[in-house]
Each structure stands twice: as C-alpha cells, then as structure tokens.
Design a protein around this motif. Sequence first.
Motif, PDB file in Angstrom:
ATOM      1  N   TYR A  21      14.509   0.471  -2.026  1.00  0.00           N
ATOM      2  CA  TYR A  21      14.678   1.680  -1.066  1.00  0.00           C
ATOM      3  C   TYR A  21      13.698   2.893  -1.693  1.00  0.00           C
ATOM      4  O   TYR A  21      14.100   3.752  -1.946  1.00  0.00           O
ATOM      5  CB  TYR A  21      16.290   2.183  -1.416  1.00  0.00           C
ATOM      6  CG  TYR A  21      17.135   1.126  -0.578  1.00  0.00           C
ATOM      7  CD1 TYR A  21      17.404   2.070   1.188  1.00  0.00           C
ATOM      8  CD2 TYR A  21      17.628   0.153  -0.877  1.00  0.00           C
ATOM      9  CE1 TYR A  21      18.069   1.705   1.774  1.00  0.00           C
ATOM     10  CE2 TYR A  21      18.865  -0.446  -0.042  1.00  0.00           C
ATOM     11  CZ  TYR A  21      18.707  -0.091   1.570  1.00  0.00           C
ATOM     12  OH  TYR A  21      19.672  -0.165   1.978  1.00  0.00           O
ATOM     13  N   ALA A  22      12.414   1.936  -2.432  1.00  0.00           N
ATOM     14  CA  ALA A  22      11.898   3.008  -3.046  1.00  0.00           C
ATOM     15  C   ALA A  22      10.823   3.033  -2.086  1.00  0.00           C
ATOM     16  O   ALA A  22      10.251   4.196  -2.463  1.00  0.00           O
ATOM     17  CB  ALA A  22      10.820   1.716  -4.205  1.00  0.00           C
ATOM     18  N   THR A  23      10.608   2.537  -1.241  1.00  0.00           N
ATOM     19  CA  THR A  23       9.677   2.960  -0.037  1.00  0.00           C
ATOM     20  C   THR A  23      10.928   3.452   0.855  1.00  0.00           C
ATOM     21  O   THR A  23      11.720   3.311   1.664  1.00  0.00           O
ATOM     22  CB  THR A  23       9.075   1.862   0.823  1.00  0.00           C
ATOM     23  OG1 THR A  23       8.787   1.096  -0.105  1.00  0.00           O
ATOM     24  CG2 THR A  23       8.009   2.223   1.493  1.00  0.00           C
ATOM     25  N   GLU A  24      10.202   4.260   1.482  1.00  0.00           N
ATOM     26  CA  GLU A  24       9.991   5.639   3.183  1.00  0.00           C
ATOM     27  C   GLU A  24      10.507   4.699   3.451  1.00  0.00           C
ATOM     28  O   GLU A  24       9.140   4.257   4.425  1.00  0.00           O
ATOM     29  CB  GLU A  24      10.784   6.924   2.745  1.00  0.00           C
ATOM     30  CG  GLU A  24      11.135   7.619   4.060  1.00  0.00           C
ATOM     31  CD  GLU A  24      11.145   8.899   4.176  1.00  0.00           C
ATOM     32  OE1 GLU A  24      11.401   9.491   4.936  1.00  0.00           O
ATOM     33  OE2 GLU A  24      10.668   9.582   3.127  1.00  0.00           O
TER      34      GLU A  24
ATOM     35  N   GLU B  27       0.834  -0.807   0.082  1.00  0.00           N
ATOM     36  CA  GLU B  27      -0.376   0.338  -0.233  1.00  0.00           C
ATOM     37  C   GLU B  27       0.790   1.349  -0.130  1.00  0.00           C
ATOM     38  O   GLU B  27       0.569   2.288  -0.748  1.00  0.00           O
ATOM     39  CB  GLU B  27      -0.769   0.020   1.101  1.00  0.00           C
ATOM     40  CG  GLU B  27      -2.024  -0.736   0.907  1.00  0.00           C
ATOM     41  CD  GLU B  27      -2.528  -0.483   0.131  1.00  0.00           C
ATOM     42  OE1 GLU B  27      -3.084   1.032  -0.198  1.00  0.00           O
ATOM     43  OE2 GLU B  27      -3.616  -1.389  -0.545  1.00  0.00           O
ATOM     44  N   ALA B  28       2.111   0.797   0.977  1.00  0.00           N
ATOM     45  CA  ALA B  28       3.092   2.029   0.895  1.00  0.00           C
ATOM     46  C   ALA B  28       3.303   2.232  -0.003  1.00  0.00           C
ATOM     47  O   ALA B  28       3.623   3.621  -0.721  1.00  0.00           O
ATOM     48  CB  ALA B  28       3.867   2.029   1.800  1.00  0.00           C
ATOM     49  N   LEU B  29       3.813   1.534  -1.113  1.00  0.00           N
ATOM     50  CA  LEU B  29       4.472   1.631  -2.526  1.00  0.00           C
ATOM     51  C   LEU B  29       3.383   2.266  -3.337  1.00  0.00           C
ATOM     52  O   LEU B  29       3.768   3.191  -4.194  1.00  0.00           O
ATOM     53  CB  LEU B  29       5.394   0.315  -2.822  1.00  0.00           C
ATOM     54  CG  LEU B  29       5.526   0.256  -4.006  1.00  0.00           C
ATOM     55  CD1 LEU B  29       7.436   0.950  -3.541  1.00  0.00           C
ATOM     56  CD2 LEU B  29       6.316  -1.549  -4.647  1.00  0.00           C
ATOM     57  N   ARG B  30       2.658   1.397  -3.582  1.00  0.00           N
ATOM     58  CA  ARG B  30       1.570   2.019  -4.367  1.00  0.00           C
ATOM     59  C   ARG B  30       0.938   3.583  -4.608  1.00  0.00           C
ATOM     60  O   ARG B  30       0.588   4.126  -5.538  1.00  0.00           O
ATOM     61  CB  ARG B  30       0.068   1.685  -4.243  1.00  0.00           C
ATOM     62  CG  ARG B  30      -0.572   1.666  -5.174  1.00  0.00           C
ATOM     63  CD  ARG B  30      -2.448   0.816  -5.121  1.00  0.00           C
ATOM     64  NE  ARG B  30      -2.950   0.989  -3.724  1.00  0.00           N
ATOM     65  CZ  ARG B  30      -3.352   1.924  -3.259  1.00  0.00           C
ATOM     66  NH1 ARG B  30      -4.100   2.902  -4.338  1.00  0.00           N
ATOM     67  NH2 ARG B  30      -3.839   1.892  -2.313  1.00  0.00           N
TER      68      ARG B  30
ATOM     69  N   ALA C  51      -9.800   3.048  -6.935  1.00  0.00           N
ATOM     70  CA  ALA C  51      -9.123   3.733  -8.096  1.00  0.00           C
ATOM     71  C   ALA C  51      -7.969   3.993  -8.055  1.00  0.00           C
ATOM     72  O   ALA C  51      -6.887   3.311  -9.061  1.00  0.00           O
ATOM     73  CB  ALA C  51      -9.123   5.162  -7.631  1.00  0.00           C
ATOM     74  N   GLY C  52      -7.214   3.478  -6.812  1.00  0.00           N
ATOM     75  CA  GLY C  52      -5.745   3.061  -7.108  1.00  0.00           C
ATOM     76  C   GLY C  52      -5.087   2.072  -7.778  1.00  0.00           C
ATOM     77  O   GLY C  52      -4.150   2.007  -7.302  1.00  0.00           O
TER      78      GLY C  52
ATOM     79  N   VAL D 129      11.466  -5.512   4.179  1.00  0.00           N
ATOM     80  CA  VAL D 129      11.041  -5.060   3.819  1.00  0.00           C
ATOM     81  C   VAL D 129      12.191  -4.265   2.257  1.00  0.00           C
ATOM     82  O   VAL D 129      11.720  -4.334   0.829  1.00  0.00           O
ATOM     83  CB  VAL D 129      10.259  -3.761   3.849  1.00  0.00           C
ATOM     84  CG1 VAL D 129       9.811  -2.385   3.639  1.00  0.00           C
ATOM     85  CG2 VAL D 129       9.334  -3.750   4.853  1.00  0.00           C
ATOM     86  N   ARG D 130      13.021  -4.131   2.571  1.00  0.00           N
ATOM     87  CA  ARG D 130      14.327  -4.123   1.948  1.00  0.00           C
ATOM     88  C   ARG D 130      14.449  -5.204   1.113  1.00  0.00           C
ATOM     89  O   ARG D 130      14.884  -4.685  -1.012  1.00  0.00           O
ATOM     90  CB  ARG D 130      15.864  -3.216   2.301  1.00  0.00           C
ATOM     91  CG  ARG D 130      15.541  -2.538   3.251  1.00  0.00           C
ATOM     92  CD  ARG D 130      14.830  -1.223   2.521  1.00  0.00           C
ATOM     93  NE  ARG D 130      15.020   0.000   3.528  1.00  0.00           N
ATOM     94  CZ  ARG D 130      14.536   0.874   2.799  1.00  0.00           C
ATOM     95  NH1 ARG D 130      14.178   1.030   1.641  1.00  0.00           N
ATOM     96  NH2 ARG D 130      14.533   1.529   4.268  1.00  0.00           N
ATOM     97  N   HIS D 131      14.722  -6.022   0.982  1.00  0.00           N
ATOM     98  CA  HIS D 131      14.400  -7.279   0.327  1.00  0.00           C
ATOM     99  C   HIS D 131      13.580  -7.557  -0.695  1.00  0.00           C
ATOM    100  O   HIS D 131      14.299  -7.509  -1.723  1.00  0.00           O
ATOM    101  CB  HIS D 131      15.199  -8.915   1.157  1.00  0.00           C
ATOM    102  CG  HIS D 131      15.156 -10.032   0.098  1.00  0.00           C
ATOM    103  ND1 HIS D 131      16.414  -9.990  -0.195  1.00  0.00           N
ATOM    104  CD2 HIS D 131      13.867 -10.789   0.322  1.00  0.00           C
ATOM    105  CE1 HIS D 131      16.174 -11.319  -0.999  1.00  0.00           C
ATOM    106  NE2 HIS D 131      14.718 -11.951  -0.838  1.00  0.00           N
TER     107      HIS D 131
END
Length: 303
Positions: free
Chosen positions: A83-86, A30-33, A178-179, A77-79
């Motif tokens: 690093y796409a998400t903060e 969800e964060a990445l999207r 929508a997302g 999460v990193r794996h």
Amino acid sequence: MTDWNRTGPVVVEVDGTAENLRVVDYASAEALRTGAELVLVAPYSAHGSYTPMMPEYAPKSSAEPADAALRSAVAHVRHRDGYATELVALAEEGSRLRVLAHAARAARMLVVGRSRSRGPQRLVHTQTNLRLAARAGCPMVVVPLSWQPSLLDRKVAVGIDGTALSAEALEFAFGIAAGREGDLIVVHAGLPAERPFMDEDPECSWISRADYILSETLAPWTGRFPEVKVTRFLSSRPPSAALVHESADVGLVVVGSHSGPLAIDPVARRSVAAMTCPVAIVPHHVTETEHAVTRARAVVPSH
C-alpha cells in the motif's frame, strides 16, 4: 491543454492482457519513485457483441471486462508494492484516444504499451500514440511489452535540435535522470541545412556549431541539476537513426514532439517505432512569443 502538471499523477492504460502488466509495473515504479498517485484507466466500447444469429445469447456488458482488467491490475500492484502507492482505478466508455487524453489532462506522465505489430501497421499505431501524446499534453512513455527492470534504467538519452521543441524534452529528461540517480546522454544529430563558407572545413564547422548549440541549450539545466552526469553525443546520422543507436545502451529515450490535434513528427514516429527500450514523447507547447514570431514570419510585404 497548454501545459502539463509536473506534480500530477502517473496515468497508465490497462487492457487486461498479461503483457500489459509489465506496462503497469513501469508506471507503478515511476509513481512509487516520485510519490505520485497511480491512476489505472481502462477504456471500453459501449457496443456489445450481439448477433441475430444467436437470439438467445445475452452478451456481457462491455464494461465488465474493463472492470475485471482493473481489478487484476490493482491486485498486481498491491502484491508488488503493498500500500505504498495511492491507487485510483477508472473504467470509462469511449475511444482510447478520448478516454486516455481526458484521464491524463492533469497528469505528470501517461504510460501506454507499444504494439507488437510490424511494418506499416506499427507506424500507424505509433502515429496514433503521437496524436494521443499531443492531445493529452503531458509526457507519454511508450513501453515495449517485453520490458523488464534492469541496470540500464539509470541511463537516459534525450535528442535535441537546438530549437524550442527540445525545451520540455530536456526538462523531463533531466528530471527523470535526477530521480533515478542516473546519467544523461544528450544527442544532437543531423547535418545542418546551411552550407559552410567556402574557406570553412565542413566537418569542423558543423562540429563547432553543434557544440555551441549544445552548450547554450544545456546551460540552464546543468545548473539546475548539477548532480546529473551529462555526456554529449554529436552525430551526422539522421536524428532518428542516432537515437535508435543510443537506445541499445539506455533505459529510456526522450524525444520532443509537436503538440496540437494534427501532430506529425517524423523523428518521434520513427524513434518510437524502431526502439526496443521505453520512449518518452514530450509535447512542446508553443508559447505566445513563438506564436508572435510565427505570425511575423507569415506577414508578406505589400510592396
């Protein structure tokens, strides 16, 4: 809290178990999207496990397991996403209810796992989650520990009753659909409390009233989200039963719930307890206008 921050971070509970990593996966997706920050939160108790029967035993700090759980979740999460998400990782002392509600005070979404418990114990755990959603003030998604991504994730279902309780739930459901570039099923269930007139056909009367409620309620959102394909579903079943029925074919069910410290919502409670797909509990924040109407109805004439 009176509202939720639509552009805030996604907050997820971390408990250090292997199953919890699926809940973290849901939150990180969800964060990445949405391009949101992901906040990993691990509540812990300050009480150690010291016992006088083992005077030489020095227990580890109760913060250490929480820190270890966060390190494992961050690495996971990193794996998965690089690093796409903060990321932000927080270990905080206190009760689960207080810590998670505080961490989610400016969040767009709080994500927690659903207990594997059964029977009355599951209802107790579900009611605790409803209290947490009400206290946090933002939508809270309860994710089954067996959840895995699937094509059903593009389908969202939302229950509405034609009252203000559905307002935030509809906004959240349309935004998610929508997302995800998916479809939305709008469920209106339960026979109306009022009885039809003597010359009315009960079934036809109910259908026409329910269809009118749906049209009026959906009009602002279908205009705002024209890309979302909406399917209307009318059912005479109890609302929770109708939502559980729909949950078999969707990736998320959205229900409205009352906000406030004593939130008691039977439909939301039964829905969360019975469904196998993720369920979003969206608290309704009472407006000043609604407060005024409630106060006016409470006034008893003196004559």
